[in-house]
Design a protein around this motif. Sequence first.
Motif, mmCIF file in Angstrom:
data_model
loop_
_atom_site.group_PDB
_atom_site.id
_atom_site.type_symbol
_atom_site.label_atom_id
_atom_site.label_comp_id
_atom_site.label_asym_id
_atom_site.label_seq_id
_atom_site.Cartn_x
_atom_site.Cartn_y
_atom_site.Cartn_z
ATOM 1 N N THR A 514 0.845 -1.186 0.000
ATOM 2 C CA THR A 514 0.000 0.000 0.000
ATOM 3 C C THR A 514 0.879 1.234 0.000
ATOM 4 N N ALA A 515 0.613 2.165 -0.923
ATOM 5 C CA ALA A 515 1.402 3.395 -1.024
ATOM 6 C C ALA A 515 1.145 4.282 0.185
ATOM 7 N N ASP A 516 2.161 5.050 0.555
ATOM 8 C CA ASP A 516 2.019 5.961 1.692
ATOM 9 C C ASP A 516 1.043 7.103 1.386
ATOM 10 N N ASN A 541 7.417 8.251 -0.313
ATOM 11 C CA ASN A 541 7.456 7.837 1.089
ATOM 12 C C ASN A 541 7.141 9.035 1.990
ATOM 13 N N ILE A 542 6.349 8.802 2.999
ATOM 14 C CA ILE A 542 6.011 9.821 3.989
ATOM 15 C C ILE A 542 6.470 9.300 5.353
ATOM 16 N N ALA A 543 7.409 10.006 5.979
ATOM 17 C CA ALA A 543 7.862 9.620 7.317
ATOM 18 C C ALA A 543 7.080 10.354 8.401
ATOM 19 N N ARG A 544 6.724 11.587 8.140
ATOM 20 C CA ARG A 544 6.071 12.387 9.178
ATOM 21 C C ARG A 544 5.320 13.535 8.500
ATOM 22 N N SER A 545 4.246 13.982 9.122
ATOM 23 C CA SER A 545 3.509 15.148 8.630
ATOM 24 C C SER A 545 2.634 15.674 9.756
ATOM 25 N N TRP A 546 2.162 16.895 9.566
ATOM 26 C CA TRP A 546 1.290 17.506 10.562
ATOM 27 C C TRP A 546 -0.125 16.949 10.430
ATOM 28 N N THR A 547 -0.818 16.860 11.546
ATOM 29 C CA THR A 547 -2.228 16.483 11.556
ATOM 30 C C THR A 547 -3.067 17.706 11.905
ATOM 31 N N LEU A 548 -4.361 17.597 11.682
ATOM 32 C CA LEU A 548 -5.283 18.695 11.932
ATOM 33 C C LEU A 548 -6.239 18.344 13.060
ATOM 34 N N GLN A 549 -6.623 19.363 13.807
ATOM 35 C CA GLN A 549 -7.620 19.150 14.841
ATOM 36 C C GLN A 549 -8.952 18.770 14.212
ATOM 37 N N LEU A 594 9.501 20.270 2.344
ATOM 38 C CA LEU A 594 10.159 19.923 1.085
ATOM 39 C C LEU A 594 11.672 19.781 1.237
ATOM 40 N N ASP A 595 12.155 19.702 2.468
ATOM 41 C CA ASP A 595 13.610 19.647 2.668
ATOM 42 C C ASP A 595 14.161 18.236 2.592
ATOM 43 N N GLY A 596 13.320 17.237 2.400
ATOM 44 C CA GLY A 596 13.782 15.863 2.276
ATOM 45 C C GLY A 596 13.824 15.104 3.568
ATOM 46 N N ASN A 597 13.523 15.736 4.706
ATOM 47 C CA ASN A 597 13.578 15.043 5.991
ATOM 48 C C ASN A 597 12.315 14.232 6.259
ATOM 49 N N ASN A 600 10.133 12.168 0.474
ATOM 50 C CA ASN A 600 10.925 12.246 -0.762
ATOM 51 C C ASN A 600 10.080 12.692 -1.952
ATOM 52 N N TRP A 601 8.905 13.218 -1.663
ATOM 53 C CA TRP A 601 7.970 13.562 -2.746
ATOM 54 C C TRP A 601 8.558 14.549 -3.764
ATOM 55 N N PRO A 602 9.323 15.591 -3.372
ATOM 56 C CA PRO A 602 9.841 16.531 -4.383
ATOM 57 C C PRO A 602 10.686 15.866 -5.466
ATOM 58 N N GLY A 603 11.215 14.694 -5.203
ATOM 59 C CA GLY A 603 12.007 14.012 -6.210
ATOM 60 C C GLY A 603 11.211 13.069 -7.085
ATOM 61 N N ASP A 604 9.895 12.974 -6.863
ATOM 62 C CA ASP A 604 9.051 12.066 -7.639
ATOM 63 C C ASP A 604 8.365 12.827 -8.761
ATOM 64 N N PRO A 605 8.182 12.196 -9.929
ATOM 65 C CA PRO A 605 7.520 12.899 -11.040
ATOM 66 C C PRO A 605 6.110 13.404 -10.706
ATOM 67 N N THR A 606 5.425 12.734 -9.785
ATOM 68 C CA THR A 606 4.080 13.189 -9.437
ATOM 69 C C THR A 606 4.088 14.587 -8.818
ATOM 70 N N PHE A 607 5.212 14.994 -8.224
ATOM 71 C CA PHE A 607 5.299 16.325 -7.632
ATOM 72 C C PHE A 607 5.250 17.397 -8.722
ATOM 73 N N VAL A 608 5.850 17.111 -9.878
ATOM 74 C CA VAL A 608 5.814 18.066 -10.989
ATOM 75 C C VAL A 608 4.377 18.284 -11.450
ATOM 76 N N VAL A 609 3.639 17.182 -11.597
ATOM 77 C CA VAL A 609 2.240 17.302 -12.012
ATOM 78 C C VAL A 609 1.439 18.077 -10.974
#
Length: 812
Positions: A514-516, A541-549, A594-597, A600-609
Motif C-alpha cells: 500500500t502506497a504511503d 514515502n512519507i515519514a512524518r507530517s502535521w495532523t489537523l484538529q 520539502l527539505d527531504g527530511n 521524498n515527494w519533491p524528487g518524484d515525477p508526481t510532484f511536478v504534475v
Amino acid sequence: MFLYPALTLGFLFVAMPLLVHLINMLRHRRQRWAAMDFLLASYRKQKKWIRLRQLLLLLSRLAVATLLIALLCGWTGGGQILGSLGGTTTHHVVVLDDSYSMGDESIGPNSRRSAITDDASPESRANSFTAYGRSLQALQDLTRRLATSDGNHQLTVMRASRAAMSTRGGSESGDAAADLSAQTIMSDARLVNRLMSTTASPIRTDLVPALDLATELINTTPADTKYLYIASDFRERDWGNAERLAESLRKASGDVSIRMIDCATQPGSNLAITDISPAQDVWVAGVPVVVSVTVKNYGKTAAPDVPLTSRVIRYSENIQIPDPTLPFSGEIEAQPTQVIESIPAGGEVTKSFQVFIAETGTHAVEVSLPEDALSIDNIRSCTLPLSDVEKVLVIDGEANARGAYHIASVLNPGSQVRIGAIPDIQPPSFLRSATLETLSPYRAIYLVDLPEIGENAAVALTEYVERGGGLAMFIGANINRENYNQTLFASGRNLLPAALDEAKALELNPDNNTADVQFAEPSSLVAPLRVAGDAAFALVNIARSWTLQSEAADAASNTERPRIRYVLRRRDGEPLVTQHDVGRGSVVTVLTGLDGNWTNWPGDPTFVVFMLQSNAMLWSGAAPDTERFVDTNLIKILPVDDYTDQVTYVPANNEPPRIPMELQTSVIEPESAADEPIYKVDLAPDEMVIEGSENVAEILHPGISEWSLTRIDGSGQVIPIASVIRIGEGELERADPAAIQQQLLPLEVKFVSSSVWSEENRTAGSSTLTMVLLALLGLILAAEQLLAYWASYHASANTASSRPAPSLGGSR
C-alpha cells in the motif's frame, strides 16, 4: 374591418354602374322631328318621376356592387365602434411564454406554417416557423376578432421574460411588466403591431412570475367578463408538475375563463452546447490553452458523427475602434473541425482542443453545431484573457532554500519550455514588512516551512487571497504550531484548513503493498494522476507530517469555516494535502516539508504534475470571468488612472449592423489607502425592464459583444465579452394536456392548438355577418329588378292611349 384588406381596391368597381349610366346618356343625339317634340313635351311633364325612378335604379345597382366587394374582402363589420359607446366590458389577459424553448422550429405532422402578411417585419417572418411565432399569430388573430366584436374589449399582454425580470428586480407591479395593460381594442388590430416584431427571448424562466402578475391585474381591473389565455409550448420540465402554476392561477378572483393555447408541435431532435470554457491553467500568450466543449443530446436517439465548428476571434492591440458593420471587430481564424463519434440519447460528451494565440489581451472562442430544432443553443462562446509571463513569490524558511529550488525548477524549467510563471525567491524577512500593495504584483505566493508568520503579514496575506490571489503553504518541521494557529487560523482568517494538531509519524507498512500517499476527494490538483490510481504514488514515502484538529473541536467555537477539500491522504487516513477557498482566492496546504527530511515527494515525477496543477488553480482566482449569463448585470470596472469615463457597449448580433450604446459611468472612491478610485459601469437588465428601456432586447443578445474603451492617452481598446444562455430549455419533451388539466383541478381549463385557435378566430364573428350580407344582397337584387321594370317602357294593350312617355336612357 376586412379579413383581406388587399381586395378593398375592388370598391372602385362601385363606380361602374354610374359610369355606364353616364355613357348611356351620351349616346343620344339631338334631331328635330315633330313626333320627338311630342315626346319631349311628355317627358318635361313627367321628368321628376322619371329621374326618381332612374336614381333609385342607379342606387340599387351601386348597392349591389358595394355588397359584392364587401363579401369578397371579408368585411367583419363595425360593431366594436358602437359597442365602445356602451355595453359590457370584457378583459382579455394574454400570457406569452417567450422562454427560449419557444424558438423551437419543429414542424409536426398536423402543424402548419403561420400565415404572415406582406408588410410583416423580418422578425415576424422568422417567427412564423417557431412556436413563439405561432403564439404571436394566435394573439393577432384574437385581437382582430375582438376588434370586430360587439362590446368593450380590453387587452393585457405580458411576456414571461419581462415578468420574471421585473419580479426579480423587486417590482410587484403588473403594469410595469406588461407590454399592454388593459388597452381598449378599437376598430383595428394595430394595437399588437409592436409585439409582432418581437422574438423569443434568450431567458430561461417559467410562467409563475407572469401568472402571479397577470392574476393581480385580473383582480384589480374591473370588467364584466374576464378571460386568461396562456400561449406556451407546455414542456414536461415546466408542466410535468404544475402545482406551482396551479397555485398562481387559483389567485384569480371571480369567474375567469382560462384557455391554454398550445403553440408547439411534436419536437424534433435537439443537440445543445451546454458549456465551453478554457481549462484551468496559466493563461499566458504563447502557451497553448485547452478549451473544453460539452454537448448534450436532448433527443431520444443517439446522435452519430456530430461536427463541432470552432473559430478564434483575435483582438490585437491594433483594433482600437469597434466595427458595428461586422459581427465581430476582431480577426476571425477558423479552427479544425472536431467530430464527436456518438452522443447517446440524453447523454453528454466533452470534447477538448487546443488554442494557440501569441498575442496578449482578451480574445474569444466560438463553437457551433449544425442547425436543428432549437437554434439558440447551437452556438456558445467564451473569452480567453491572455497575459504576459507573471511573477510568483516563493519564500523558503530554510537557509539552503531547498524547497524553493524544487518549486522554481518546476515553474520555470528554462530551455524552450514556457510555463508563464517567473519565480521570485525572497528571504523570510520580505514577508515581515509585506503589505497588500507589495503582494499584489504576484499572481501566486508559495510559503515553504516558515518558522513564524507575523500578525501584519497574516493580515496582508488574508486580503491578498480574498481578492483572488493564490496561496500555497508547505508546512515542515521548523514551523511554530502555536504561531500558525494564532495568526493564520484564529480571528476568522481561515488561511489554514483547520488548527494544526501535532506532527505525527507514519508507521512503516509491513507488507509494502500500500502506497504511503492515496487519493482522497476528486480535485483538479491531481486529476491527471488518477488514471494510474494509487499506484501513481508507489515511490513516494512519507515519514512524518502535521495532523489537523477535528472538525468537532472547531465547531465548538461557533465560527463559520470554509469547506475543506481533502486532496491527498496518508495511508492511515490522516490528511496530507488540502484545498479551500477564501473569498475569491484559493489556498493549498501541504502538511509536510520539502527539505527531504519528512518525505521524498519533491524528487518524484508526481510532484511536478501536482505543482503545475496547483499553480494553474492558484492563478484562476485572479483571472477574469470567461462568460456572463445574458440576464445578469453587465459590469465593467476601469482604473481612473488608466482610462477615461467614455465607455461604449456594442451588443452581440450575428446579423449586423450592431447598435453601439453609450453607457454612463460612476466614480467609486477607494475604501483603503491601498486601493485606487475606479470607474464602474453597472447595467442591470431587471431594472431596465422596470424603467421601460427599449434597449433590453439588445443587452440580452447571446454571443460575443464588445467593450469600447478610451485610455488616458487617447488610444482606444476593444475587449470582447461572451454572453451565454442558461442551460435547460433545450429539453423539448411535451407534457400531456390531460395530465395538466388533472393537476389544475378544480380549475377548468380548455386546451386548443394554435392552428385550431387561429381558424376559430378568423371565422368567428364573420359568418353571421356574411349571411346577413348575402340576404341583403338578394333583397337588393330583387329590388333592382323591380326598379328596372318600373323605370323601363312597357306597352299595355288596354291602356295604350294613356301609357306614359318612354324614359330616355332608363331602358335595360
